[in-house]
Design a protein around this motif. Structure first.
Motif, PDB file in Angstrom:
ATOM      1  N   GLU A  97       0.826  -1.196   0.000  1.00  0.00           N
ATOM      2  CA  GLU A  97       0.000   0.000   0.000  1.00  0.00           C
ATOM      3  C   GLU A  97       0.867   1.255   0.000  1.00  0.00           C
ATOM      4  OE1 GLU A  97      -3.482   0.287   0.029  1.00  0.00           O
ATOM      5  OE2 GLU A  97      -3.400  -1.839  -0.482  1.00  0.00           O
ATOM      6  N   MET A  98       0.373   2.335  -0.613  1.00  0.00           N
ATOM      7  CA  MET A  98       1.163   3.554  -0.746  1.00  0.00           C
ATOM      8  C   MET A  98       1.563   4.137   0.605  1.00  0.00           C
ATOM      9  SD  MET A  98       2.813   5.642  -2.583  1.00  0.00           S
ATOM     10  CE  MET A  98       2.349   4.919  -4.174  1.00  0.00           C
ATOM     11  N   GLU A  99       0.697   4.048   1.604  1.00  0.00           N
ATOM     12  CA  GLU A  99       1.051   4.588   2.918  1.00  0.00           C
ATOM     13  C   GLU A  99       2.198   3.807   3.540  1.00  0.00           C
ATOM     14  OE1 GLU A  99      -0.223   7.537   4.264  1.00  0.00           O
ATOM     15  OE2 GLU A  99      -0.923   7.577   2.178  1.00  0.00           O
ATOM     16  N   ALA A 100       2.288   2.502   3.249  1.00  0.00           N
ATOM     17  CA  ALA A 100       3.424   1.705   3.732  1.00  0.00           C
ATOM     18  C   ALA A 100       4.699   2.110   2.998  1.00  0.00           C
ATOM     19  CB  ALA A 100       3.144   0.219   3.544  1.00  0.00           C
ATOM     20  N   LEU A 101       4.584   2.387   1.696  1.00  0.00           N
ATOM     21  CA  LEU A 101       5.743   2.842   0.935  1.00  0.00           C
ATOM     22  C   LEU A 101       6.213   4.209   1.435  1.00  0.00           C
ATOM     23  CD1 LEU A 101       4.838   1.822  -2.740  1.00  0.00           C
ATOM     24  CD2 LEU A 101       6.147   0.551  -1.039  1.00  0.00           C
ATOM     25  N   LYS A 102       5.295   5.044   1.829  1.00  0.00           N
ATOM     26  CA  LYS A 102       5.674   6.346   2.386  1.00  0.00           C
ATOM     27  C   LYS A 102       6.471   6.160   3.672  1.00  0.00           C
ATOM     28  CE  LYS A 102       1.693   8.893   0.493  1.00  0.00           C
ATOM     29  NZ  LYS A 102       0.446   9.627   0.864  1.00  0.00           N
ATOM     30  N   CYS A 103       6.056   5.189   4.480  1.00  0.00           N
ATOM     31  CA  CYS A 103       6.823   4.888   5.692  1.00  0.00           C
ATOM     32  C   CYS A 103       8.262   4.534   5.336  1.00  0.00           C
ATOM     33  CB  CYS A 103       6.190   3.716   6.444  1.00  0.00           C
ATOM     34  SG  CYS A 103       4.616   4.085   7.245  1.00  0.00           S
ATOM     35  N   GLN A 104       8.429   3.711   4.312  1.00  0.00           N
ATOM     36  CA  GLN A 104       9.774   3.289   3.925  1.00  0.00           C
ATOM     37  C   GLN A 104      10.583   4.454   3.386  1.00  0.00           C
ATOM     38  OE1 GLN A 104      10.480   0.088   4.648  1.00  0.00           O
ATOM     39  NE2 GLN A 104      12.621   0.574   4.288  1.00  0.00           N
ATOM     40  N   ALA A 105       9.929   5.377   2.687  1.00  0.00           N
ATOM     41  CA  ALA A 105      10.624   6.560   2.187  1.00  0.00           C
ATOM     42  C   ALA A 105      11.168   7.385   3.349  1.00  0.00           C
ATOM     43  CB  ALA A 105       9.681   7.407   1.333  1.00  0.00           C
ATOM     44  N   VAL A 106      10.361   7.550   4.389  1.00  0.00           N
ATOM     45  CA  VAL A 106      10.800   8.312   5.561  1.00  0.00           C
ATOM     46  C   VAL A 106      11.928   7.580   6.281  1.00  0.00           C
ATOM     47  CG1 VAL A 106      10.090   9.255   7.792  1.00  0.00           C
ATOM     48  CG2 VAL A 106       8.554   9.409   5.828  1.00  0.00           C
ATOM     49  N   ILE A 107      11.824   6.263   6.363  1.00  0.00           N
ATOM     50  CA  ILE A 107      12.868   5.463   6.998  1.00  0.00           C
ATOM     51  C   ILE A 107      14.200   5.632   6.262  1.00  0.00           C
ATOM     52  CG2 ILE A 107      13.651   3.076   7.295  1.00  0.00           C
ATOM     53  CD1 ILE A 107      10.753   2.380   8.064  1.00  0.00           C
ATOM     54  N   MET A 164      -1.806  -2.201   8.214  1.00  0.00           N
ATOM     55  CA  MET A 164      -2.383  -0.998   8.815  1.00  0.00           C
ATOM     56  C   MET A 164      -2.830  -0.013   7.740  1.00  0.00           C
ATOM     57  SD  MET A 164       0.367  -0.586  11.939  1.00  0.00           S
ATOM     58  CE  MET A 164      -0.404   0.831  12.740  1.00  0.00           C
ATOM     59  N   ALA A 165      -2.024   0.084   6.677  1.00  0.00           N
ATOM     60  CA  ALA A 165      -2.392   0.980   5.573  1.00  0.00           C
ATOM     61  C   ALA A 165      -3.698   0.527   4.921  1.00  0.00           C
ATOM     62  CB  ALA A 165      -1.263   1.025   4.542  1.00  0.00           C
ATOM     63  N   LYS A 166      -3.872  -0.773   4.784  1.00  0.00           N
ATOM     64  CA  LYS A 166      -5.112  -1.301   4.211  1.00  0.00           C
ATOM     65  C   LYS A 166      -6.314  -0.986   5.095  1.00  0.00           C
ATOM     66  CE  LYS A 166      -2.962  -5.095   1.660  1.00  0.00           C
ATOM     67  NZ  LYS A 166      -2.730  -6.568   1.579  1.00  0.00           N
ATOM     68  N   SER A 167      -6.058  -0.786   6.380  1.00  0.00           N
ATOM     69  CA  SER A 167      -7.137  -0.472   7.322  1.00  0.00           C
ATOM     70  C   SER A 167      -7.366   1.029   7.447  1.00  0.00           C
ATOM     71  CB  SER A 167      -6.802  -1.055   8.704  1.00  0.00           C
ATOM     72  OG  SER A 167      -6.723  -2.465   8.639  1.00  0.00           O
ATOM     73  N   GLY A 168      -6.647   1.815   6.631  1.00  0.00           N
ATOM     74  CA  GLY A 168      -6.887   3.243   6.599  1.00  0.00           C
ATOM     75  C   GLY A 168      -5.920   4.100   7.387  1.00  0.00           C
ATOM     76  N   TRP A 169      -4.879   3.510   7.952  1.00  0.00           N
ATOM     77  CA  TRP A 169      -3.898   4.284   8.694  1.00  0.00           C
ATOM     78  C   TRP A 169      -3.042   5.101   7.727  1.00  0.00           C
ATOM     79  CZ3 TRP A 169      -1.878   3.192  14.028  1.00  0.00           C
ATOM     80  CH2 TRP A 169      -2.759   2.408  14.777  1.00  0.00           C
ATOM     81  N   GLY A 170      -2.710   6.333   8.093  1.00  0.00           N
ATOM     82  CA  GLY A 170      -1.782   7.143   7.329  1.00  0.00           C
ATOM     83  C   GLY A 170      -0.351   6.849   7.756  1.00  0.00           C
ATOM     84  N   TYR A 171       0.605   7.235   6.924  1.00  0.00           N
ATOM     85  CA  TYR A 171       1.993   6.878   7.216  1.00  0.00           C
ATOM     86  C   TYR A 171       2.489   7.491   8.520  1.00  0.00           C
ATOM     87  CZ  TYR A 171       4.105  11.367   5.771  1.00  0.00           C
ATOM     88  OH  TYR A 171       4.495  12.677   5.687  1.00  0.00           O
ATOM     89  N   GLU A 172       2.023   8.706   8.853  1.00  0.00           N
ATOM     90  CA  GLU A 172       2.462   9.337  10.098  1.00  0.00           C
ATOM     91  C   GLU A 172       2.038   8.510  11.302  1.00  0.00           C
ATOM     92  OE1 GLU A 172       0.445  10.816   7.879  1.00  0.00           O
ATOM     93  OE2 GLU A 172       1.049  12.906   7.479  1.00  0.00           O
ATOM     94  N   ASP A 173       0.790   8.046  11.294  1.00  0.00           N
ATOM     95  CA  ASP A 173       0.279   7.255  12.413  1.00  0.00           C
ATOM     96  C   ASP A 173       0.983   5.906  12.494  1.00  0.00           C
ATOM     97  OD1 ASP A 173      -1.517   9.240  13.166  1.00  0.00           O
ATOM     98  OD2 ASP A 173      -3.083   8.484  11.829  1.00  0.00           O
ATOM     99  N   ILE A 174       1.273   5.314  11.340  1.00  0.00           N
ATOM    100  CA  ILE A 174       1.982   4.030  11.339  1.00  0.00           C
ATOM    101  C   ILE A 174       3.373   4.193  11.941  1.00  0.00           C
ATOM    102  CG2 ILE A 174       2.934   2.199   9.880  1.00  0.00           C
ATOM    103  CD1 ILE A 174       0.679   2.783   7.875  1.00  0.00           C
ATOM    104  N   LEU A 175       4.096   5.224  11.517  1.00  0.00           N
ATOM    105  CA  LEU A 175       5.445   5.453  12.045  1.00  0.00           C
ATOM    106  C   LEU A 175       5.405   5.724  13.548  1.00  0.00           C
ATOM    107  CD1 LEU A 175       6.957   7.618   9.176  1.00  0.00           C
ATOM    108  CD2 LEU A 175       7.536   5.238   9.736  1.00  0.00           C
TER     109      LEU A 175
END
Length: 348
Positions: free
Chosen positions: A114-124, A325-336
């Motif tokens: 999911e894109m929000e998971a990819l955003k997490c990886q970009a920040v990492i 989590m991204a599939k459940s609607g979490w944004g990357y900020e909340d996941i991180l």
């Protein structure tokens, strides 16, 4: 955990070799480096990307030519963009860190997540590089210890269109989080991550208070969450006997001489006694080639069987958990903020 920091660092840095493919796809190598090789490189000069190279890169990244500084709405110029000084075929040139990130990410994470998971990886990825650079605006690629990787190995057989599609998704995630890094008490964190936890991540050492155990229930739903591996008693004994400093293991004494000494609160093996020797979970994982140090061992006749949960060291963000989590609607900020505690997400 110290050993896993080293392993995780290699995992974080390993994708730099794919930046070559990204640079080729964007035309940087062909348009920039060849031109420099014919000219300035002879004089030992190091130059930034040429206008021609920027034209091609802008087509891939959506950036305008020569946009080397970020301009705020009020018109003031922020700090110069961070850059990586790379060398290909004897020619050195600068690549903007943000343009370099897709090549990093495509080796670190499944680009189909999911894109929000990819955003997490970009920040990492960005956070780790910023941590290395500290206050500098540029860094030599050699400082990232990637010399042993070679150029383009591992993606030589990748279909060009498929690879470019993966890179484009990673570029989109990097662009959407441009400049965002994670900090703890004013410094970029060491953003450890792994493929899939055992259902709960692990606690870091006191030097890393932001690495606290958290639930990652989505991992346990994955089809590949559990893996079973088997060896004959003699093969198992030989593998363990290869651990540096180990004592000889007698195959005929197995599995009776296998005993769990300690597991951590998240279920990962800390110490196990095999024969007369006591080994860390990491040592046994490496000796047996297990995908995770969260495992148990059992015997069945001449067979020694390992049941392994998760994939990777278990510290920090779980990529599979982030995807769920991204599939459940979490944004990357909340996941991180779920996986790294008491951090600040800031834009540098």
């Amino acid at each position: 955990m110290r050993k896993w920091m080293i392993v995780a660092t290699v995992m974080i840095l390993m994708p730099w070799m794919v930046s070559l493919a990204w640079m080729r796809a964007a035309g940087v190598e062909s348009e920039v480096m060849v031109r420099e090789a014919a000219g300035q490189a002879e004089n030992g000069e190091m130059k930034d990307s040429t206008d021609e190279g920027r034209d091609v890169m802008s087509e891939m990244t959506g950036k305008e030519n020569g946009n080397d500084k970020a301009v705020e709405a009020g018109g003031s110029v922020q700090a110069a963009q961070r850059k990586i000084l790379v060398e290909r075929k004897g020619v050195r040139t600068y690549i903007d860190l943000e343009d370099y990130l897709p090549g990093v990410m495509v080796c670190q994470i499944d680009a189909g997540y999911e894109m929000e998971a990819l955003k997490c990886q970009a920040v990492i990825a960005r956070t780790y590089i910023h941590r290395l650079m500290d206050s500098r605006t540029e860094i030599y690629e050699e400082e990232l210890d990637m010399d042993y990787l070679g150029e383009g190995e591992g993606y030589a057989g990748e279909n060009r269109e498929i690879l470019l599609g993966k890179l484009e998704r990673c570029r989109e995630a990097a662009e959407a989080t441009k400049g965002v890094v994670m900090q703890y008490e004013g410094r970029c964190i060491l953003p450890l991550f792994h493929g899939m936890s055992a259902g709960r991540t692990r606690a870091g050492e006191t030097d890393f208070p932001y690495l606290q155990p958290v639930e990652s229930a989505g991992d346990t739903k994955r089809a590949d969450y559990m893996e079973v591996m088997e060896w004959s008693r003699s093969t198992f004994a030989a593998r363990i006997s290869e651990i540096p400093g180990s004592t000889a293991v007698a195959a005929e004494e197995l599995p009776g001489q296998i005993q769990t000494v300690q597991k951590d609160d998240s279920g990962y093996m800390v110490k196990m006694k095999i024969g007369a020797g006591t080994y860390s979970g990491d040592e046994i994982q490496n000796a047996l080639g297990l995908p995770s140090p969260c495992f148990s061992l059992e015997g069945d006749g001449d067979v020694i069987r390992a049941r392994i949960r998760g994939r990777g060291h278990g510290y920090g963000l779980s990529q599979a958990g982030a995807d769920d989590m991204a599939k459940s609607g979490w944004g990357y900020e909340d996941i991180l903020n779920h996986y790294y505690k008491n951090i600040s997400l800031i834009s540098e």
